[in-house]
Design a protein around this motif. Sequence first.
Motif, PDB file in Angstrom:
ATOM      1  N   ILE A  69       0.976  -1.230   0.016  1.00  0.00           N
ATOM      2  CA  ILE A  69      -0.164   0.110  -0.097  1.00  0.00           C
ATOM      3  C   ILE A  69       0.727   1.289  -0.048  1.00  0.00           C
ATOM      4  O   ILE A  69       1.656   1.484   0.580  1.00  0.00           O
ATOM      5  N   ARG A  70       0.511   2.125  -0.979  1.00  0.00           N
ATOM      6  CA  ARG A  70       1.470   3.393  -0.859  1.00  0.00           C
ATOM      7  C   ARG A  70       0.184   4.504  -0.804  1.00  0.00           C
ATOM      8  O   ARG A  70      -0.691   4.301  -1.894  1.00  0.00           O
ATOM      9  N   THR A  71       0.283   5.419  -0.231  1.00  0.00           N
ATOM     10  CA  THR A  71      -0.825   6.285   0.034  1.00  0.00           C
ATOM     11  C   THR A  71      -0.663   7.635   0.298  1.00  0.00           C
ATOM     12  O   THR A  71       0.607   7.917   1.313  1.00  0.00           O
ATOM     13  N   THR A  72      -1.074   8.740   0.262  1.00  0.00           N
ATOM     14  CA  THR A  72      -0.898  10.081   0.658  1.00  0.00           C
ATOM     15  C   THR A  72      -1.878  10.484   1.849  1.00  0.00           C
ATOM     16  O   THR A  72      -1.868  11.528   2.630  1.00  0.00           O
ATOM     17  N   ILE A  73      -2.881   9.466   2.119  1.00  0.00           N
ATOM     18  CA  ILE A  73      -3.546   9.421   3.236  1.00  0.00           C
ATOM     19  C   ILE A  73      -2.767   9.759   4.517  1.00  0.00           C
ATOM     20  O   ILE A  73      -2.004   8.821   4.792  1.00  0.00           O
ATOM     21  N   ASP A  74      -3.439  10.564   5.556  1.00  0.00           N
ATOM     22  CA  ASP A  74      -2.882  10.689   6.765  1.00  0.00           C
ATOM     23  C   ASP A  74      -2.775   9.311   7.384  1.00  0.00           C
ATOM     24  O   ASP A  74      -3.513   8.469   7.435  1.00  0.00           O
ATOM     25  N   SER A  75      -1.670   9.189   8.290  1.00  0.00           N
ATOM     26  CA  SER A  75      -1.050   8.065   8.963  1.00  0.00           C
ATOM     27  C   SER A  75      -2.256   7.683   9.816  1.00  0.00           C
ATOM     28  O   SER A  75      -2.368   6.224  10.273  1.00  0.00           O
ATOM     29  N   ARG A  76      -3.209   8.448  10.375  1.00  0.00           N
ATOM     30  CA  ARG A  76      -4.082   8.261  11.163  1.00  0.00           C
ATOM     31  C   ARG A  76      -5.037   6.769  10.557  1.00  0.00           C
ATOM     32  O   ARG A  76      -5.775   6.216  11.383  1.00  0.00           O
ATOM     33  N   TRP A  77      -5.058   6.756   9.371  1.00  0.00           N
ATOM     34  CA  TRP A  77      -5.809   5.517   8.740  1.00  0.00           C
ATOM     35  C   TRP A  77      -5.260   4.325   9.331  1.00  0.00           C
ATOM     36  O   TRP A  77      -6.113   3.569   9.326  1.00  0.00           O
ATOM     37  N   PHE A  78      -4.168   4.321   9.411  1.00  0.00           N
ATOM     38  CA  PHE A  78      -3.549   2.800   9.997  1.00  0.00           C
ATOM     39  C   PHE A  78      -3.930   2.527  11.346  1.00  0.00           C
ATOM     40  O   PHE A  78      -3.977   1.443  11.531  1.00  0.00           O
ATOM     41  N   ASP A  79      -4.168   3.684  12.220  1.00  0.00           N
ATOM     42  CA  ASP A  79      -5.088   3.419  13.402  1.00  0.00           C
ATOM     43  C   ASP A  79      -6.201   2.865  13.390  1.00  0.00           C
ATOM     44  O   ASP A  79      -6.532   1.955  14.184  1.00  0.00           O
ATOM     45  N   ASP A  80      -7.096   3.289  12.370  1.00  0.00           N
ATOM     46  CA  ASP A  80      -8.229   2.959  12.273  1.00  0.00           C
ATOM     47  C   ASP A  80      -8.114   1.117  11.681  1.00  0.00           C
ATOM     48  O   ASP A  80      -9.155   0.315  11.901  1.00  0.00           O
ATOM     49  N   LEU A  81      -7.132   1.154  10.809  1.00  0.00           N
ATOM     50  CA  LEU A  81      -6.970  -0.129  10.294  1.00  0.00           C
ATOM     51  C   LEU A  81      -6.539  -1.227  11.361  1.00  0.00           C
ATOM     52  O   LEU A  81      -7.071  -2.290  11.422  1.00  0.00           O
ATOM     53  N   ARG A  82      -5.885  -0.704  12.322  1.00  0.00           N
ATOM     54  CA  ARG A  82      -5.573  -1.487  13.458  1.00  0.00           C
ATOM     55  C   ARG A  82      -6.768  -1.611  14.414  1.00  0.00           C
ATOM     56  O   ARG A  82      -6.872  -3.005  14.999  1.00  0.00           O
ATOM     57  N   ARG A  83      -7.547  -0.964  14.540  1.00  0.00           N
ATOM     58  CA  ARG A  83      -8.798  -0.816  15.288  1.00  0.00           C
ATOM     59  C   ARG A  83      -9.804  -1.817  14.715  1.00  0.00           C
ATOM     60  O   ARG A  83     -10.625  -2.679  15.446  1.00  0.00           O
ATOM     61  N   PHE A  84      -9.916  -1.715  13.223  1.00  0.00           N
ATOM     62  CA  PHE A  84     -11.065  -2.621  12.653  1.00  0.00           C
ATOM     63  C   PHE A  84     -10.067  -3.191  11.496  1.00  0.00           C
ATOM     64  O   PHE A  84     -10.457  -3.121  10.210  1.00  0.00           O
ATOM     65  N   PRO A  85      -9.565  -4.418  11.717  1.00  0.00           N
ATOM     66  CA  PRO A  85      -8.529  -5.225  11.031  1.00  0.00           C
ATOM     67  C   PRO A  85      -9.356  -5.620   9.810  1.00  0.00           C
ATOM     68  O   PRO A  85      -9.025  -5.689   8.510  1.00  0.00           O
ATOM     69  N   HIS A  86     -10.838  -6.098  10.161  1.00  0.00           N
ATOM     70  CA  HIS A  86     -11.528  -6.547   8.676  1.00  0.00           C
ATOM     71  C   HIS A  86     -12.111  -5.615   7.847  1.00  0.00           C
ATOM     72  O   HIS A  86     -12.928  -5.902   7.009  1.00  0.00           O
ATOM     73  N   ILE A  87     -11.697  -4.378   8.035  1.00  0.00           N
ATOM     74  CA  ILE A  87     -11.877  -3.226   7.188  1.00  0.00           C
ATOM     75  C   ILE A  87     -11.473  -3.657   5.706  1.00  0.00           C
ATOM     76  O   ILE A  87     -11.946  -3.052   5.033  1.00  0.00           O
ATOM     77  N   ARG A  88     -10.441  -4.382   5.763  1.00  0.00           N
ATOM     78  CA  ARG A  88      -9.971  -4.949   4.407  1.00  0.00           C
ATOM     79  C   ARG A  88     -10.702  -5.638   3.662  1.00  0.00           C
ATOM     80  O   ARG A  88     -10.777  -5.558   2.288  1.00  0.00           O
ATOM     81  N   TYR A  89     -11.707  -6.334   4.360  1.00  0.00           N
ATOM     82  CA  TYR A  89     -12.832  -7.036   3.402  1.00  0.00           C
ATOM     83  C   TYR A  89     -13.899  -5.987   2.689  1.00  0.00           C
ATOM     84  O   TYR A  89     -14.355  -6.628   1.743  1.00  0.00           O
ATOM     85  N   THR A  90     -13.907  -4.839   3.297  1.00  0.00           N
ATOM     86  CA  THR A  90     -15.018  -3.988   2.781  1.00  0.00           C
ATOM     87  C   THR A  90     -14.141  -2.710   1.707  1.00  0.00           C
ATOM     88  O   THR A  90     -14.755  -2.002   1.256  1.00  0.00           O
ATOM     89  N   SER A  91     -13.029  -2.927   1.222  1.00  0.00           N
ATOM     90  CA  SER A  91     -12.379  -2.043   0.633  1.00  0.00           C
ATOM     91  C   SER A  91     -12.583  -2.046  -0.832  1.00  0.00           C
ATOM     92  O   SER A  91     -13.109  -3.092  -1.291  1.00  0.00           O
ATOM     93  N   ALA A  92     -12.383  -0.895  -1.468  1.00  0.00           N
ATOM     94  CA  ALA A  92     -12.803  -1.051  -2.987  1.00  0.00           C
ATOM     95  C   ALA A  92     -11.828  -1.899  -3.694  1.00  0.00           C
ATOM     96  O   ALA A  92     -12.449  -2.486  -4.704  1.00  0.00           O
ATOM     97  N   PHE A  93     -10.691  -2.066  -3.221  1.00  0.00           N
ATOM     98  CA  PHE A  93      -9.984  -3.292  -3.712  1.00  0.00           C
ATOM     99  C   PHE A  93     -10.481  -4.623  -3.700  1.00  0.00           C
ATOM    100  O   PHE A  93     -10.540  -5.100  -4.701  1.00  0.00           O
ATOM    101  N   ARG A  94     -10.701  -4.892  -2.686  1.00  0.00           N
ATOM    102  CA  ARG A  94     -11.283  -6.264  -2.459  1.00  0.00           C
ATOM    103  C   ARG A  94     -12.579  -6.443  -2.939  1.00  0.00           C
ATOM    104  O   ARG A  94     -12.847  -7.362  -3.852  1.00  0.00           O
TER     105      ARG A  94
END
Length: 212
Positions: A69-94
């Motif tokens: 993953i390479r992104t310009t989005i603020d690093s706070r995004w990864f805090d949410d990713l750690r809190r809700f790891p299943h968020i990857r299931y609902t990404s536009a990519f997946r």
Amino acid sequence: MTHFDGTALQGTEKFIPPRLLDFLVQLEATTTTEHVWDLIVGLARDLGLTVVDYVYATDFRNWEQAQFIRTTIDSRWFDDLRRFPHIRYTSAFRMHGCRYLTPIMVGEEYLDEMGEISGDRRRHVRIGAEMGMRAGISIPLRIGDPGQAALITLGGDLGRADLAALAARAGLVSAPLLRAHGDDLTVFLCTGDGKTGTEVRRPGTSPPTAAE
């Protein structure tokens, strides 16, 4: 303007907007992935887009397979990713990019057009909006080997009308085309100078005259 080998561009190559043409010519001369990324981010910022997000998976069929993953989005995004790891299931990519090749509109501005979506998916979209990705476009990519896929997303803190106005100012679509679509705009190529655009609505029509 010339190609990387010094060959002059022919007239038949110059039908796209000059900024995009310059980007492609520069891309020809890249020698590192870092340079490619810098060019993409630079193009996006020149066009008024604050978010560039690139996701690549060597085997998207395996949930545990690492993603790049390479992104310009603020690093706070990864805090949410750690809190809700299943968020990857609902990404536009997946949900889309791994299965299809059609670009899609993404962001909170398009929630009403996403049909029936899960609460997790809705939360994912709203988190993205909080990080500055209110509206944009995601473009699926393929690399050739089975299981490999990527998705690049361009967008920002923009409304649907803003995106349409940016596209018109850059000459990617004509103003009459935008007016014809009015409130039902589906033209969302994101470009421009970063300033808020003017909302374009369908021209009003007079009610038919009653027959005498």
